[in-house]
Design a protein around this motif. Structure first.
Motif, short mmCIF file in Angstrom:
data_model
loop_
_atom_site.label_atom_id
_atom_site.label_comp_id
_atom_site.label_asym_id
_atom_site.label_seq_id
_atom_site.Cartn_x
_atom_site.Cartn_y
_atom_site.Cartn_z
N LEU A 6 0.94 -1.19 -0.05
CA LEU A 6 -0.16 0.00 -0.04
C LEU A 6 0.81 1.26 -0.14
CD1 LEU A 6 -3.04 0.87 0.12
CD2 LEU A 6 -2.87 1.10 2.62
N ARG A 7 0.53 2.31 -0.84
CA ARG A 7 1.37 3.36 -1.04
C ARG A 7 0.55 4.70 -1.44
NH1 ARG A 7 5.75 2.65 -5.59
NH2 ARG A 7 6.02 4.63 -5.00
N GLY A 8 -0.78 4.39 -1.33
CA GLY A 8 -1.65 5.63 -1.55
C GLY A 8 -3.10 5.23 -0.92
N VAL A 9 -3.72 6.48 -0.30
CA VAL A 9 -5.17 6.05 -0.04
C VAL A 9 -5.87 7.40 -0.59
CG1 VAL A 9 -6.39 6.37 1.95
CG2 VAL A 9 -4.29 5.33 2.42
N ILE A 10 -7.09 7.01 -1.17
CA ILE A 10 -7.81 8.20 -1.84
C ILE A 10 -9.28 7.97 -1.19
CG2 ILE A 10 -8.64 6.54 -3.55
CD1 ILE A 10 -8.82 9.23 -5.40
N PHE A 11 -9.66 9.10 -0.59
CA PHE A 11 -10.77 9.29 0.45
C PHE A 11 -12.06 9.60 -0.47
CE2 PHE A 11 -7.35 9.67 3.28
CZ PHE A 11 -7.59 8.83 4.20
N ASP A 12 -13.17 9.17 -0.36
CA ASP A 12 -14.49 10.17 -0.42
C ASP A 12 -14.34 11.14 0.59
OD1 ASP A 12 -17.27 10.56 -1.15
OD2 ASP A 12 -17.65 9.89 0.92
N LEU A 166 -10.47 7.57 -9.35
CA LEU A 166 -9.63 6.75 -8.45
C LEU A 166 -8.12 6.41 -9.47
CD1 LEU A 166 -12.41 6.55 -7.04
CD2 LEU A 166 -11.63 4.24 -6.16
N LEU A 167 -8.40 5.93 -10.65
CA LEU A 167 -7.40 5.57 -11.67
C LEU A 167 -6.50 6.65 -11.93
CD1 LEU A 167 -9.40 3.01 -13.80
CD2 LEU A 167 -7.84 2.57 -12.20
N LEU A 175 1.46 5.13 -9.46
CA LEU A 175 1.02 3.82 -8.41
C LEU A 175 0.22 3.13 -9.42
CD1 LEU A 175 0.19 5.19 -4.89
CD2 LEU A 175 2.36 4.65 -5.73
N HIS A 176 0.39 1.69 -9.04
CA HIS A 176 -0.64 0.68 -9.57
C HIS A 176 -1.73 0.76 -8.95
CE1 HIS A 176 -2.05 -3.21 -10.59
NE2 HIS A 176 -1.47 -2.88 -11.94
N PRO A 177 -2.98 0.56 -9.27
CA PRO A 177 -4.19 0.71 -8.61
C PRO A 177 -4.11 -0.33 -7.30
CG PRO A 177 -4.70 0.54 -11.02
CD PRO A 177 -3.29 0.53 -11.04
N SER A 178 -3.44 -1.46 -7.51
CA SER A 178 -3.31 -2.31 -6.38
C SER A 178 -2.60 -1.80 -5.26
CB SER A 178 -2.80 -3.79 -6.69
OG SER A 178 -1.48 -3.41 -7.34
N GLY A 197 -9.79 -1.80 -9.11
CA GLY A 197 -8.63 -2.73 -8.74
C GLY A 197 -7.91 -2.49 -7.39
N MET A 198 -8.62 -1.78 -6.58
CA MET A 198 -7.96 -1.25 -5.32
C MET A 198 -8.53 -1.88 -3.98
SD MET A 198 -8.13 2.70 -6.04
CE MET A 198 -7.32 3.62 -7.37
N ALA A 199 -7.72 -2.14 -3.02
CA ALA A 199 -8.24 -2.49 -1.61
C ALA A 199 -9.46 -1.43 -1.40
CB ALA A 199 -7.18 -2.71 -0.56
N THR A 200 -10.35 -1.57 -0.47
CA THR A 200 -11.54 -0.98 -0.07
C THR A 200 -11.84 -1.01 1.51
OG1 THR A 200 -13.32 -2.57 -0.63
CG2 THR A 200 -12.68 -0.93 -2.39
#
Length: 236
Positions: A6-12, A166-167, A175-178, A197-200
């Motif tokens: 994990l190298r990134g976090v995207i928030f709503d 997200l992409l 980063l790769h989406p994973s 293709g991300m963790a959620t």
């Protein structure tokens, strides 16, 4: 081989960074009242259409306000207005009113975001709000500079539940989406994350309950304040 660490976090934004009911129920009541121009019957009708309970002063599960774009909200309300403005005018009115929404962070945001950045994580926001109000909200709560990427429905990447925002974050962060975690309070958020293709991770500071989010999430937390412990348990 793809690096899946994990190298990134995207928030709503709404319901995730900000408590949904405390922020947007008040906004919805005021906006619908202004739109009704003092007509109680019209206010009740618009409240029903928008999924707002004026007695409880809460937005109901399934409300269009929860996960849809300002354009979708405007399209739903427009046919019920006696003297409807142009769609673009109503969208502008919604976005302008949203700038003054009484923001209630779900948790103290600055220390949480600083913790995540201290772990070397890139941070982003993907919202079905417009980008302008989103930036204004983040600025007003003092955390705009913590984010590397911000996208609204009008930023050119589409809207959730599509994965475009997200992409675009993953691409901007290199980063790769994973390698990215999507954190949100609605099915729209988590469906978008899975499609990308991300963790959620789901949070319960919106309207959806754990049973609604669990089938789409790797974990469901009470709020985003639980992220550091969740990351610690994953060795991150």
């Amino acid at each position: 081989m793809t690096d899946t660490s994990l190298r990134g976090v995207i928030f709503d934004k709404d319901g995730t960074l900000y408590d949904f009911q405390r922020t947007w129920a008040a906004f919805a009541g005021t906006f619908l009242s202004d739109l009704a121009k003092g007509d109680p019957a019209l206010f009740d009708l618009l409240s029903h259409v928008a999924g707002y309970d004026p007695d409880a002063r809460r937005l109901l599960p399934g409300s269009v306000v929860i996960a849809e774009t300002p354009a979708a909200i405007a399209e739903l309300l427009l046919p019920f207005l006696p003297q409807p403005p142009a769609l673009s005018t109503l969208v502008t009115d919604i976005n302008t009113a949203a700038l003054a929404a009484p923001l209630c962070p779900a948790v103290p945001l600055a220390p949480l975001l600083d913790d995540l950045r201290g772990r070397g994580l890139a941070l982003g926001v993907a919202t079905n709000d417009a980008e302008g109000p989103a930036r204004a909200h983040l600025t007003s709560t003092g955390v705009l500079d913590r984010f590397d990427f911000i996208a609204g429905y009008d930023s050119g990447h589409g809207a959730k539940p599509g994965p475009g925002q997200l992409l675009a974050f993953a691409d901007a962060a290199g980063l790769h989406p994973s390698q990215v975690l999507m954190v949100g309070d609605s099915a729209h958020d988590l469906v978008a994350g899975r499609a990308a293709g991300m963790a959620t991770v789901g949070v319960l500071t919106g309207v959806a309950g754990s049973a609604d989010l669990a089938p789409l999430a790797d974990a469901v937390l009470p709020n985003i304040g639980g992220l550091p412990a969740w990351l610690d348990a994953r060795g991150r």
